[in-house]
Write a protein that holds these residues in place. Sequence first.
Motif, PDB file in Angstrom:
ATOM      1  N   MET A 155      -7.370  24.490  61.623  1.00 34.24           N
ATOM      2  CA  MET A 155      -6.756  25.437  62.542  1.00 34.24           C
ATOM      3  C   MET A 155      -5.269  25.545  62.227  1.00 34.24           C
ATOM      4  O   MET A 155      -4.619  24.567  61.865  1.00 34.24           O
ATOM      5  CB  MET A 155      -6.992  25.006  63.981  1.00 34.24           C
ATOM      6  N   LEU A 156      -4.745  26.755  62.329  1.00 33.20           N
ATOM      7  CA  LEU A 156      -3.352  27.013  61.985  1.00 33.20           C
ATOM      8  C   LEU A 156      -2.464  26.898  63.218  1.00 33.20           C
ATOM      9  O   LEU A 156      -2.764  27.468  64.267  1.00 33.20           O
ATOM     10  CB  LEU A 156      -3.224  28.416  61.384  1.00 33.20           C
ATOM     11  N   ILE A 157      -1.363  26.174  63.091  1.00 36.34           N
ATOM     12  CA  ILE A 157      -0.363  26.086  64.158  1.00 36.34           C
ATOM     13  C   ILE A 157       0.684  27.164  63.945  1.00 36.34           C
ATOM     14  O   ILE A 157       0.958  27.969  64.832  1.00 36.34           O
ATOM     15  CB  ILE A 157       0.277  24.695  64.201  1.00 36.34           C
ATOM     16  N   GLU A 158       1.268  27.204  62.757  1.00 38.47           N
ATOM     17  CA  GLU A 158       2.201  28.275  62.435  1.00 38.47           C
ATOM     18  C   GLU A 158       2.359  28.397  60.930  1.00 38.47           C
ATOM     19  O   GLU A 158       2.077  27.460  60.172  1.00 38.47           O
ATOM     20  CB  GLU A 158       3.565  28.077  63.095  1.00 38.47           C
ATOM     21  N   PHE A 159       2.809  29.588  60.510  1.00 39.11           N
ATOM     22  CA  PHE A 159       3.048  29.865  59.095  1.00 39.11           C
ATOM     23  C   PHE A 159       4.399  30.552  58.971  1.00 39.11           C
ATOM     24  O   PHE A 159       4.723  31.455  59.745  1.00 39.11           O
ATOM     25  CB  PHE A 159       1.962  30.772  58.534  1.00 39.11           C
ATOM     26  N   SER A 160       5.192  30.107  57.983  1.00 43.88           N
ATOM     27  CA  SER A 160       6.515  30.692  57.753  1.00 43.88           C
ATOM     28  C   SER A 160       6.659  31.108  56.299  1.00 43.88           C
ATOM     29  O   SER A 160       6.066  30.488  55.400  1.00 43.88           O
ATOM     30  CB  SER A 160       7.626  29.696  58.117  1.00 43.88           C
ATOM     31  N   VAL A 161       7.454  32.147  56.071  1.00 44.15           N
ATOM     32  CA  VAL A 161       7.680  32.644  54.709  1.00 44.15           C
ATOM     33  C   VAL A 161       9.108  33.154  54.609  1.00 44.15           C
ATOM     34  O   VAL A 161       9.664  33.694  55.574  1.00 44.15           O
ATOM     35  CB  VAL A 161       6.665  33.762  54.358  1.00 44.15           C
ATOM     36  N   SER A 162       9.709  32.979  53.439  1.00 47.61           N
ATOM     37  CA  SER A 162      11.049  33.518  53.193  1.00 47.61           C
ATOM     38  C   SER A 162      11.187  33.880  51.722  1.00 47.61           C
ATOM     39  O   SER A 162      10.519  33.318  50.847  1.00 47.61           O
ATOM     40  CB  SER A 162      12.128  32.499  53.600  1.00 47.61           C
ATOM     41  N   ASN A 163      12.072  34.849  51.453  1.00 50.50           N
ATOM     42  CA  ASN A 163      12.337  35.342  50.099  1.00 50.50           C
ATOM     43  C   ASN A 163      11.046  35.690  49.368  1.00 50.50           C
ATOM     44  O   ASN A 163      10.845  35.290  48.218  1.00 50.50           O
ATOM     45  CB  ASN A 163      13.149  34.327  49.282  1.00 50.50           C
ATOM     46  N   TYR A 164      10.207  36.450  50.019  1.00 46.18           N
ATOM     47  CA  TYR A 164       8.957  36.903  49.395  1.00 46.18           C
ATOM     48  C   TYR A 164       8.747  38.370  49.750  1.00 46.18           C
ATOM     49  O   TYR A 164       8.665  38.716  50.922  1.00 46.18           O
ATOM     50  CB  TYR A 164       7.781  36.070  49.888  1.00 46.18           C
ATOM     51  N   ARG A 165       8.717  39.216  48.714  1.00 46.74           N
ATOM     52  CA  ARG A 165       8.554  40.659  48.906  1.00 46.74           C
ATOM     53  C   ARG A 165       9.574  41.167  49.930  1.00 46.74           C
ATOM     54  O   ARG A 165      10.774  41.030  49.714  1.00 46.74           O
ATOM     55  CB  ARG A 165       7.106  40.972  49.259  1.00 46.74           C
ATOM     56  N   SER A 166       9.139  41.719  51.064  1.00 48.15           N
ATOM     57  CA  SER A 166      10.103  42.259  52.038  1.00 48.15           C
ATOM     58  C   SER A 166      10.643  41.195  52.991  1.00 48.15           C
ATOM     59  O   SER A 166      11.491  41.499  53.841  1.00 48.15           O
ATOM     60  CB  SER A 166       9.458  43.389  52.845  1.00 48.15           C
ATOM     61  N   PHE A 167      10.206  39.956  52.863  1.00 42.73           N
ATOM     62  CA  PHE A 167      10.697  38.879  53.730  1.00 42.73           C
ATOM     63  C   PHE A 167      11.901  38.214  53.081  1.00 42.73           C
ATOM     64  O   PHE A 167      11.780  37.530  52.080  1.00 42.73           O
ATOM     65  CB  PHE A 167       9.597  37.842  53.972  1.00 42.73           C
ATOM     66  N   ARG A 168      13.065  38.445  53.656  1.00 50.44           N
ATOM     67  CA  ARG A 168      14.297  37.828  53.145  1.00 50.44           C
ATOM     68  C   ARG A 168      14.530  36.493  53.849  1.00 50.44           C
ATOM     69  O   ARG A 168      14.429  35.438  53.230  1.00 50.44           O
ATOM     70  CB  ARG A 168      15.490  38.761  53.367  1.00 50.44           C
ATOM     71  N   ASP A 169      14.859  36.551  55.128  1.00 50.24           N
ATOM     72  CA  ASP A 169      15.079  35.336  55.909  1.00 50.24           C
ATOM     73  C   ASP A 169      13.739  34.765  56.376  1.00 50.24           C
ATOM     74  O   ASP A 169      12.725  35.468  56.423  1.00 50.24           O
ATOM     75  CB  ASP A 169      15.971  35.635  57.112  1.00 50.24           C
ATOM     76  N   ARG A 170      13.758  33.517  56.759  1.00 51.73           N
ATOM     77  CA  ARG A 170      12.546  32.826  57.202  1.00 51.73           C
ATOM     78  C   ARG A 170      11.966  33.497  58.452  1.00 51.73           C
ATOM     79  O   ARG A 170      12.648  33.649  59.459  1.00 51.73           O
ATOM     80  CB  ARG A 170      12.871  31.362  57.483  1.00 51.73           C
ATOM     81  N   GLN A 171      10.706  33.914  58.362  1.00 52.99           N
ATOM     82  CA  GLN A 171       9.994  34.515  59.484  1.00 52.99           C
ATOM     83  C   GLN A 171       8.743  33.685  59.749  1.00 52.99           C
ATOM     84  O   GLN A 171       8.097  33.208  58.814  1.00 52.99           O
ATOM     85  CB  GLN A 171       9.608  35.962  59.180  1.00 52.99           C
ATOM     86  N   THR A 172       8.397  33.539  61.037  1.00 56.39           N
ATOM     87  CA  THR A 172       7.314  32.638  61.420  1.00 56.39           C
ATOM     88  C   THR A 172       6.289  33.342  62.295  1.00 56.39           C
ATOM     89  O   THR A 172       6.654  33.998  63.283  1.00 56.39           O
ATOM     90  CB  THR A 172       7.862  31.412  62.174  1.00 56.39           C
ATOM     91  N   LEU A 173       5.028  33.192  61.927  1.00 58.08           N
ATOM     92  CA  LEU A 173       3.904  33.603  62.768  1.00 58.08           C
ATOM     93  C   LEU A 173       3.383  32.348  63.451  1.00 58.08           C
ATOM     94  O   LEU A 173       2.907  31.431  62.787  1.00 58.08           O
ATOM     95  CB  LEU A 173       2.796  34.242  61.940  1.00 58.08           C
ATOM     96  N   SER A 174       3.496  32.292  64.780  1.00 61.20           N
ATOM     97  CA  SER A 174       3.075  31.109  65.521  1.00 61.20           C
ATOM     98  C   SER A 174       1.784  31.385  66.269  1.00 61.20           C
ATOM     99  O   SER A 174       1.641  32.410  66.934  1.00 61.20           O
ATOM    100  CB  SER A 174       4.159  30.695  66.520  1.00 61.20           C
TER     101      SER A 174
END
Length: 417
Positions: free
Chosen positions: A1-20
């Motif tokens: 089960m997923l708690i949260e996922f974060s991504v940064s500097n990938y395609r259109s994601f510059r700063d760290r963004q989190t799906l919780s």
Amino acid sequence: MLIEFSVSNYRSFRDRQTLSMVASPRLSKARNVFSAGTSTEKLPDLLKVAAIYGPNASGKSSLIRAMGIVGRLLATPAGIHGDVLPVASFRFDETLREAPSVFEYDFVQSGLRYRFVLALTAQRIVHEQLLCYPKGKETLLYNHQVDSLGEHYTFGKALEGGKNVHCAWRRLTSPRMLFIAQAVTHSSEELTQLRAPFCWFQRGLLVVEQSNMQGLSTASIRFLQMVESHTSDLRDFLCALDIPVSAIQLSSEHSTAPPDNRKMTLKEFIAAAQGDKLTLTHASISGEAEFDFAEESCGTKNLIGFWLPWFMMNQAGGSGVLCVDELNSSLHPEIVGVLIGKHLDSGLNTQLIFTTHDTHLMNEKILRRDQFWISERDAYGATSLFSVHDFEGRESEDVEKRYFEGRYRGLPLIRQG
């Protein structure tokens, strides 16, 4: 089960963004959440569903692709990565062009919480770290770091195997390989510590992109040829969604099923299905008629493709995570609503994450405020990701109406004239 996922500097994601997927404690609809408590620590309840909205080119598909990055690396045989790894940095900031893309996963598998961090460029993996949390205490299993001084490995005291085994795993890991994959592949049966998080990435986190849907349709039928006892499951799945298919046939170039087919990944099923021909028998008051798969509607093809990851999620020990890009593609809103309802009522601790433009789902009778997410791109081309619950409002408010009023942002800016 997923708690949260974060991504940064990938395609259109510059700063760290989190799906919780952490549920707000003050909202109702108990069927929409489940307990994430482990045998070693108390965790907050998690959401069963997250629906991601936003304009075209706002980063929704990039988020789904980002979640599948580890799966793509695992599915590529050693030494066949080609010239580049499957990442692309944020292009509107010169300072980030050579910097790595970063992906962070917090999840629970086999009763234990893990945190996996991965950073890579198109040329190599530059950081890989795995932490676990027995009794809530952060414990390092391993850390692999590449910097200007060279390559560094740190192995936690809790990591099984011993110094000689760790060194062997290290030597087997090339710049474009995941350490965890090499460690699990070259472990004896007694060394099982890394298998649980590895299996979560390999089979517990299922990512479906639109480009994979046609291959998944064929793979669904291929799977049924291997495991005939589930043929009625697909037929009943389609009939329940008003697709009157009474029989499904496959003409295959493959004479035998590969070994251990129940444990194959989605990528392996797609590869095995190449060259198969599908025939579906439809029933009506006038009788039955056979149709080649190519004659089926896009909606029927997508439903057949969607069935396999849906089945695999619900067979993954009750802890599967299914991420789908454009779940509403070629599907009637009522069908999408029924699928979400079936998922919420399944009684399993599984999670469905999807992107969509179907605002009919913005219905407080189906989902909660904290289950609606919005993506948007700013004037600099960077994606922001946020929850409707971040905005002031009541639980019973008309989310769809307020969305179109621009209360939550995330609407396309259309120039007139």
